[in-house]
Design a protein around this motif. Structure first.
Motif, PDB file in Angstrom:
ATOM      1  N   PRO A 110       0.832  -1.202   0.000  1.00 40.90           N
ATOM      2  CA  PRO A 110       0.000   0.000   0.000  1.00 40.90           C
ATOM      3  C   PRO A 110       0.867   1.253   0.000  1.00 40.90           C
ATOM      4  N   GLY A 111       0.219   2.395  -0.172  1.00 38.55           N
ATOM      5  CA  GLY A 111       0.949   3.657  -0.195  1.00 38.55           C
ATOM      6  C   GLY A 111       0.311   4.615  -1.175  1.00 38.55           C
ATOM      7  N   ASP A 112       1.054   5.660  -1.557  1.00 39.09           N
ATOM      8  CA  ASP A 112       0.518   6.641  -2.500  1.00 39.09           C
ATOM      9  C   ASP A 112       0.236   6.021  -3.863  1.00 39.09           C
ATOM     10  N   THR A 113       1.038   5.041  -4.244  1.00 43.47           N
ATOM     11  CA  THR A 113       0.828   4.303  -5.491  1.00 43.47           C
ATOM     12  C   THR A 113       0.796   2.819  -5.143  1.00 43.47           C
ATOM     13  N   PRO A 114      -0.346   2.289  -4.731  1.00 44.72           N
ATOM     14  CA  PRO A 114      -0.411   0.910  -4.256  1.00 44.72           C
ATOM     15  C   PRO A 114      -0.057  -0.097  -5.353  1.00 44.72           C
ATOM     16  N   VAL A 115       0.604  -1.176  -4.942  1.00 43.29           N
ATOM     17  CA  VAL A 115       1.013  -2.239  -5.860  1.00 43.29           C
ATOM     18  C   VAL A 115       0.555  -3.584  -5.296  1.00 43.29           C
ATOM     19  N   LEU A 216      -7.690  -4.847  -4.813  1.00 41.89           N
ATOM     20  CA  LEU A 216      -7.242  -3.470  -5.014  1.00 41.89           C
ATOM     21  C   LEU A 216      -8.289  -2.772  -5.879  1.00 41.89           C
ATOM     22  N   ASP A 217      -8.974  -1.793  -5.279  1.00 40.72           N
ATOM     23  CA  ASP A 217     -10.144  -1.179  -5.908  1.00 40.72           C
ATOM     24  C   ASP A 217      -9.836   0.258  -6.315  1.00 40.72           C
ATOM     25  N   GLN A 218      -9.880   0.526  -7.617  1.00 38.31           N
ATOM     26  CA  GLN A 218      -9.600   1.880  -8.076  1.00 38.31           C
ATOM     27  C   GLN A 218     -10.697   2.861  -7.680  1.00 38.31           C
ATOM     28  N   ILE A 219     -11.942   2.403  -7.662  1.00 37.08           N
ATOM     29  CA  ILE A 219     -13.066   3.314  -7.422  1.00 37.08           C
ATOM     30  C   ILE A 219     -12.967   3.949  -6.034  1.00 37.08           C
ATOM     31  N   THR A 220     -12.711   3.139  -5.012  1.00 37.91           N
ATOM     32  CA  THR A 220     -12.658   3.646  -3.642  1.00 37.91           C
ATOM     33  C   THR A 220     -11.240   3.879  -3.145  1.00 37.91           C
ATOM     34  N   GLY A 221     -10.258   3.323  -3.843  1.00 40.17           N
ATOM     35  CA  GLY A 221      -8.874   3.372  -3.371  1.00 40.17           C
ATOM     36  C   GLY A 221      -8.577   2.355  -2.286  1.00 40.17           C
ATOM     37  N   ALA A 222      -9.538   1.486  -1.964  1.00 36.25           N
ATOM     38  CA  ALA A 222      -9.352   0.505  -0.887  1.00 36.25           C
ATOM     39  C   ALA A 222      -8.421  -0.616  -1.323  1.00 36.25           C
ATOM     40  N   LEU A 314      -1.832   0.839  -8.944  1.00 38.50           N
ATOM     41  CA  LEU A 314      -2.938   1.795  -8.943  1.00 38.50           C
ATOM     42  C   LEU A 314      -2.390   3.208  -8.994  1.00 38.50           C
ATOM     43  N   GLY A 315      -2.629   3.892 -10.110  1.00 41.47           N
ATOM     44  CA  GLY A 315      -2.219   5.275 -10.268  1.00 41.47           C
ATOM     45  C   GLY A 315      -3.407   6.210 -10.189  1.00 41.47           C
ATOM     46  N   PRO A 316      -3.190   7.507 -10.429  1.00 45.08           N
ATOM     47  CA  PRO A 316      -4.267   8.485 -10.286  1.00 45.08           C
ATOM     48  C   PRO A 316      -5.366   8.342 -11.337  1.00 45.08           C
ATOM     49  N   ASP A 317      -5.079   7.689 -12.469  1.00 43.74           N
ATOM     50  CA  ASP A 317      -6.083   7.612 -13.525  1.00 43.74           C
ATOM     51  C   ASP A 317      -6.379   6.190 -13.976  1.00 43.74           C
ATOM     52  N   GLY A 318      -5.990   5.198 -13.177  1.00 43.22           N
ATOM     53  CA  GLY A 318      -6.307   3.837 -13.578  1.00 43.22           C
ATOM     54  C   GLY A 318      -5.356   2.818 -12.980  1.00 43.22           C
ATOM     55  N   ILE A 319      -5.528   1.593 -13.420  1.00 49.80           N
ATOM     56  CA  ILE A 319      -4.688   0.484 -12.970  1.00 49.80           C
ATOM     57  C   ILE A 319      -3.819   0.024 -14.141  1.00 49.80           C
TER      58      ILE A 319
END
Length: 343
Positions: A110-115, A216-222, A314-319
């Protein structure tokens, strides 16, 4: 953008009704199943009549609760040109036999750019028979999943059009009398619209053999870790880097932890404790004092090798996701998912 390099993982695009999807999956895997799986002792054991009553219960519950998945299984059997009872039993193998050979390792950063990274470990003789399925079922979510010949999608690694990345690990829970096959539950995950729908589905249908999901969910960031099986369910948010090597860390139930599973967990935990958070480096690690994380030896004690690896970012505009085969340190597929589509 889909980029493909030379490798041993095919790509199959499918659209149609659930039966047609299953039939296409069956036709794709037919040669490997008849040549490699049907003659095996594992196939003979799983399809043996000793499991008949249990399979009948699992069949009825699947038909009643997940009719579209049952239709996909019927199509799979038709495409394989095998009896539906045998094909369904094979897709219940983890529910019928706790020591079925399905390994795998997932790395969660996890983190600012989760992997989320994952090694898919399975039968070494299937190295050249697995494939990525790009599936567009009528009236359901599109998804992309790593597939074994003879099996429905959902129990390996996948990405849905709703921008949910998932990886799946086997849990060898003992003494389970499953009401639903765990592979049916994991296939149903790919049909869900939201992460909460996924969690509700699992919690409400957890009397199966055991699985672990990293979600890893892009919609919620969870970023979630979920273990379930034998009627138990555990879910927590991933706040710090972790590794899961296919045994339960949070369920209170008897289980079998193989030497490989224990050694991979120990080695992964040590790498993370020493500040190694690069998921691909961890997944490709062979330097353990015991059995390694990356598995490529013909004498693996669990009869498993690493068949493919995936890295979801997970980046700011997609996976972004990259898929690796067993031959190369560079990905054979790269793809970007944004706004419900991949491009």
């Amino acid at each position: 953008m889909l980029n493909k390099k030379e490798g041993r993982i095919d790509w199959l695009s499918i659209q149609g009704t659930p039966f047609e999807v299953g039939q296409a999956l069956g036709k794709k895997g037919k040669d490997a199943v008849h040549t490699l799986l049907v003659p095996s002792s594992d196939w003979a054991f799983i399809t043996d009549k000793r499991h008949q009553k249990h399979v009948e219960r699992l069949t009825k519950n699947t038909q009643d609760q997940f009719p579209t998945i049952w239709a996909e299984l019927e199509g799979l059997a038709a495409g394989l040109d095998l009896p539906i009872n045998d094909v369904f039993a094979w897709n219940c193998r983890g529910d019928l036999f706790a020591l079925a050979p399905d390994g795998c390792t997932s790395v969660q950063v996890p983190g600012d750019t989760p992997v989320l990274g994952h090694n898919e470990d399975g039968y070494p003789f299937l190295k050249e028979s697995c494939f990525i399925a790009e599936v567009a079922p009528v009236g359901q979510n599109e998804f992309w999943a790593f597939c074994y010949p003879g099996s429905i999608p959902g129990h390996t690694f996948a990405l849905t059009q709703n921008r949910l990345a998932m990886t799946v690990n086997n849990l060898r829970l003992l003494g389970v009398e499953a009401d639903l096959p765990r592979m049916v539950i994991s296939r149903a995950v790919l049909q869900q619209s939201t992460l909460q729908d996924v969690l509700d589905l699992i919690q409400n249908n957890c009397n199966s053999a055991g699985f672990h999901f990293s979600l890893l969910d892009q919609i919620t960031g969870a970023f979630k870790s979920v273990e379930f099986g034998a009627g138990q369910y555990h879910c927590h948010d991933l706040q710090t880097p972790g590794l899961h090597a296919n045994h339960a860390l949070h369920l209170d139930i008897a289980q079998r932890i193989t030497d490989s599973s224990g050694d991979r967990q120990t080695r992964g935990d040590a790498l993370l404790a020493n500040g190694c958070f690069e998921a691909l480096s961890i997944l490709q690690d062979k330097h353990a004092t015991g059995l390694p994380i990356y598995r490529d030896t013909p004498d693996d004690p669990d009869n498993e090798n690493t068949l493919a690896s995936v890295i979801f970012t997970l980046g700011p505009d997609g996976i972004d996701w990259m898929i690796y085969d067993q031959q190369s340190t560079t990905p054979v597929y790269t793809r970007h998912s944004q706004n419900g589509k991949t491009g």
